[in-house]
Design a protein around this motif. Structure first.
Motif, PDB file in Angstrom:
ATOM      1  N   UNK A 190      -0.718   0.504  20.167  1.00  0.00           N
ATOM      2  CA  UNK A 190      -1.552   1.554  19.570  1.00  0.00           C
ATOM      3  C   UNK A 190      -0.828   2.236  18.411  1.00  0.00           C
ATOM      4  N   UNK A 191       0.503   2.276  18.469  1.00  0.00           N
ATOM      5  CA  UNK A 191       1.267   2.902  17.390  1.00  0.00           C
ATOM      6  C   UNK A 191       1.081   2.173  16.065  1.00  0.00           C
ATOM      7  N   UNK A 192       0.797   0.876  16.113  1.00  0.00           N
ATOM      8  CA  UNK A 192       0.527   0.144  14.879  1.00  0.00           C
ATOM      9  C   UNK A 192      -0.770   0.639  14.247  1.00  0.00           C
ATOM     10  N   UNK A 193      -1.788   0.864  15.080  1.00  0.00           N
ATOM     11  CA  UNK A 193      -3.045   1.402  14.559  1.00  0.00           C
ATOM     12  C   UNK A 193      -2.838   2.797  13.976  1.00  0.00           C
TER      13      UNK A 193
ATOM     14  N   UNK B  62       8.564  -1.225   9.209  1.00  0.00           N
ATOM     15  CA  UNK B  62       9.601  -0.810  10.162  1.00  0.00           C
ATOM     16  C   UNK B  62      10.028   0.633   9.980  1.00  0.00           C
ATOM     17  N   UNK B  63       9.655   1.265   8.856  1.00  0.00           N
ATOM     18  CA  UNK B  63       9.903   2.696   8.702  1.00  0.00           C
ATOM     19  C   UNK B  63       8.910   3.524   9.506  1.00  0.00           C
ATOM     20  N   UNK B  64       7.809   2.905   9.889  1.00  0.00           N
ATOM     21  CA  UNK B  64       6.741   3.629  10.582  1.00  0.00           C
ATOM     22  C   UNK B  64       6.624   3.285  12.062  1.00  0.00           C
ATOM     23  N   UNK B  65       7.009   2.073  12.440  1.00  0.00           N
ATOM     24  CA  UNK B  65       6.935   1.680  13.849  1.00  0.00           C
ATOM     25  C   UNK B  65       8.217   0.962  14.237  1.00  0.00           C
ATOM     26  N   UNK B  66       8.530   1.009  15.529  1.00  0.00           N
ATOM     27  CA  UNK B  66       9.676   0.275  16.041  1.00  0.00           C
ATOM     28  C   UNK B  66       9.255  -1.131  16.405  1.00  0.00           C
ATOM     29  N   UNK B  67       9.474  -2.085  15.521  1.00  0.00           N
ATOM     30  CA  UNK B  67       9.045  -3.461  15.719  1.00  0.00           C
ATOM     31  C   UNK B  67      10.213  -4.270  16.265  1.00  0.00           C
ATOM     32  N   UNK B  68      10.034  -4.845  17.453  1.00  0.00           N
ATOM     33  CA  UNK B  68      11.120  -5.584  18.094  1.00  0.00           C
ATOM     34  C   UNK B  68      10.633  -6.967  18.512  1.00  0.00           C
TER      35      UNK B  68
ATOM     36  N   UNK C 149       0.799  -1.234   0.000  1.00  0.00           N
ATOM     37  CA  UNK C 149       0.000   0.000   0.000  1.00  0.00           C
ATOM     38  C   UNK C 149       0.824   1.272   0.000  1.00  0.00           C
ATOM     39  N   UNK C 150       2.155   1.181  -0.102  1.00  0.00           N
ATOM     40  CA  UNK C 150       2.950   2.408  -0.126  1.00  0.00           C
ATOM     41  C   UNK C 150       4.434   2.134  -0.153  1.00  0.00           C
ATOM     42  N   UNK C 151       5.200   3.209  -0.185  1.00  0.00           N
ATOM     43  CA  UNK C 151       6.647   3.076  -0.290  1.00  0.00           C
ATOM     44  C   UNK C 151       7.292   2.781   1.048  1.00  0.00           C
ATOM     45  N   UNK C 152       6.816   3.391   2.111  1.00  0.00           N
ATOM     46  CA  UNK C 152       7.428   3.208   3.425  1.00  0.00           C
ATOM     47  C   UNK C 152       7.044   1.851   3.998  1.00  0.00           C
ATOM     48  N   UNK C 153       8.049   1.073   4.409  1.00  0.00           N
ATOM     49  CA  UNK C 153       7.811  -0.242   4.980  1.00  0.00           C
ATOM     50  C   UNK C 153       7.300  -0.115   6.413  1.00  0.00           C
TER      51      UNK C 153
END
Length: 489
Positions: A242-245, A76-82, A70-74
């Motif tokens: 919530x950051x994922x939402x 992990x570019x939007x949230x800190x996934x650990x 759905x877009x260019x940013x992956x």
């Protein structure tokens, strides 16, 4: 380009909206509350923040695929996934405990042998090996394809009890009646017969309870739930789930999805035998060529389910003192040994500075599934919260003396946020049991209440959980483009 109306800004509805928008459709999301995210909410007070819905993520590949498509940013570019270091620490009523490393089968086997005795790890690993057979047999029809009932379709497989989940034969006289060939066992019965240790049975049962399923009645195919965690790992989003939402909402806005908050939809409009919009809205604002119901039980259009699963009590604790290095992100405190009985208490203690004020502070979230309608007053909920806190402290967590304040969230709070009657939380779909643990199809072709009407979110196939919600978005987008869509290739 078609006009698409989406009812509900939950994770399933937004996943469908983003995919449909990037395909060139004009998408409007109608949300009855004042925010997005469905069950992925946040409670804040005095500098403390808490996730009030799911606290961990499984199968992150689903969310990664959604952001890639759905877009260019992956993602992990939007949230800190650990990836959290351990799947969970389990504490049993007899005082024994085991910490399970995350996504490391060999280390899990060693940990179980050391904590529960020689052979425990091998029995657990063998059961997960058989779970892999179930997963490979049903993964695609259960999670990646729309649910269909045509003769000879793979959709029939997910209803069939003839799956590779039968108990190993050790002589019929040694098997309980519920495990004898010709009968499809419940998960608890399989655990008792196969694992031969009530603590291992409790560990397996907790994987069902975590999704609101009673292991005494859930099908044995629920062994896929611990297999998914063991194989694909357990993940956390920095700053809270919530950051994922928020990231998905922002992706929808980037794709020009329109959101109308505070808009309660009570009907799906029909024209010429097809879904033609939602109402009651003035000035033609609800007109559409297709309607996506975003997933609450009893939603307009009659395509959503809602009889499965349980409600949930959640206790949010603001604590003195930050967690130390030995504190597990997730601790499961078992109140009974064996695969059935009372549900265990799950304690989440994320070591995340974004969730607490500066200084020596921490947070914890206690949760337990409860029967729908069982907590009728706030006083009853407070008494249960006292019991849960006493239980986890007796298990050695020592949270009670550290509590600054607490917030007890009841099923009524869940109902207010998600719209699900009784605060019911949708479980994931499971194969077998004649389809009793499946959810309504995303586009019930042949039996659809209305052509042009689709279903996404936790109350439709393939059910609850963040991964399943993401998959509903992919299925709905595919079906809107092509009613004969059979899944990604």
């Amino acid at each position: 380009m078609a006009r698409i109306a989406v009812i509900g800004a939950g994770m399933g509805g937004m996943a469908a909206a983003a995919r449909l928008a990037v395909a060139g459709h004009e998408v409007v999301v109608h949300e009855r509350t004042d925010t997005y995210g469905g069950a992925l909410r946040r409670f804040t007070r005095d500098g403390f923040s808490f996730d009030t819905g799911p606290g961990l993520l499984h199968l992150p590949a689903v969310q990664r695929d959604l952001f890639v498509k759905t877009g260019r940013a992956a993602l992990e570019d939007r949230v800190g996934l650990v990836q959290v270091p351990v799947t969970a620490r389990h504490v049993f009523p007899d005082g024994s405990a085991v910490t399970l490393p995350n996504a490391a089968r060999g280390k899990v086997v060693d940990a179980l042998d050391e904590a529960l005795g020689a052979g425990a790890g091998e029995r657990w690993s063998e059961l997960l090996g058989r779970a892999r057979e179930v997963w490979e047999a049903v993964r695609r029809p259960l999670l990646e394809e729309p649910l269909r009932d045509e003769p000879g379709s793979r959709g029939a497989l997910v209803r069939d009890d003839a799956l590779p989940v039968r108990p190993r034969r050790r002589g019929l006289l040694r098997l309980p009646r519920s495990l004898r060939p010709g009968r499809a066992p419940a998960l608890a019965a399989l655990a008792d017969g196969e694992l031969r240790d009530p603590r291992l049975a409790a560990l397996l049962g907790s994987c069902a309870w975590a999704h609101g399923l009673d292991p005494a009645t859930a099908p044995a195919s629920a062994i896929v739930l611990p297999y998914i965690e063991d194989t694909f790992g357990t993940w956390y989003v920095r700053g809270g789930m919530r950051n994922l939402a928020q990231a998905l909402y922002e992706r929808c806005r980037e794709r020009h999805v329109e959101f109308r908050f505070g808009t309660r939809v009570t009907e799906v409009r029909e024209r010429d035998g097809r879904a033609a919009g939602v109402g009651p809205l003035a000035d033609g604002a609800g007109e559409a060529d297709a309607v996506v119901v975003g997933g609450v039980a009893g939603a307009p259009g009659g395509v959503a389910g809602g009889e499965l699963g349980t409600a949930r009590l959640t206790v949010l604790l603001a604590l003195r003192g930050a967690p130390d290095d030995n504190t597990a992100h997730r601790t499961v405190v078992h109140r009974d040994l064996g695969g059935a009985g009372r549900a265990p208490v799950t304690v989440l203690q994320p070591d995340d500075p974004a969730l607490r004020p500066e200084g020596d502070f921490g947070t914890a979230v206690l949760s337990v599934p409860v029967p729908v309608g069982s907590l009728r007053t706030q006083a009853e909920a407070e008494r249960l919260a006292d019991e849960l806190l006493a239980t986890v402290d007796a298990a050695g967590l020592g949270l009670g003396p550290r509590v600054l304040w607490r917030e007890v969230r009841t099923p009524a709070d869940t109902e207010a946020e998600t719209g699900a009657p009784g605060g019911r939380v949708p479980p994931p779909a499971l194969p077998g049991a004649g389809g009793a643990f499946l959810h309504p199809a995303n586009h019930p072709a042949g039996s659809a209440p209305l052509p042009g009407l689709y279903a996404a979110g936790g109350w439709s196939h393939p059910g609850g959980g963040l991964a399943a919600a993401g998959m509903t978005g992919a299925m709905v987008a595919g079906l809107v483009q092509d009613p004969e869509w059979r899944g990604s290739r």
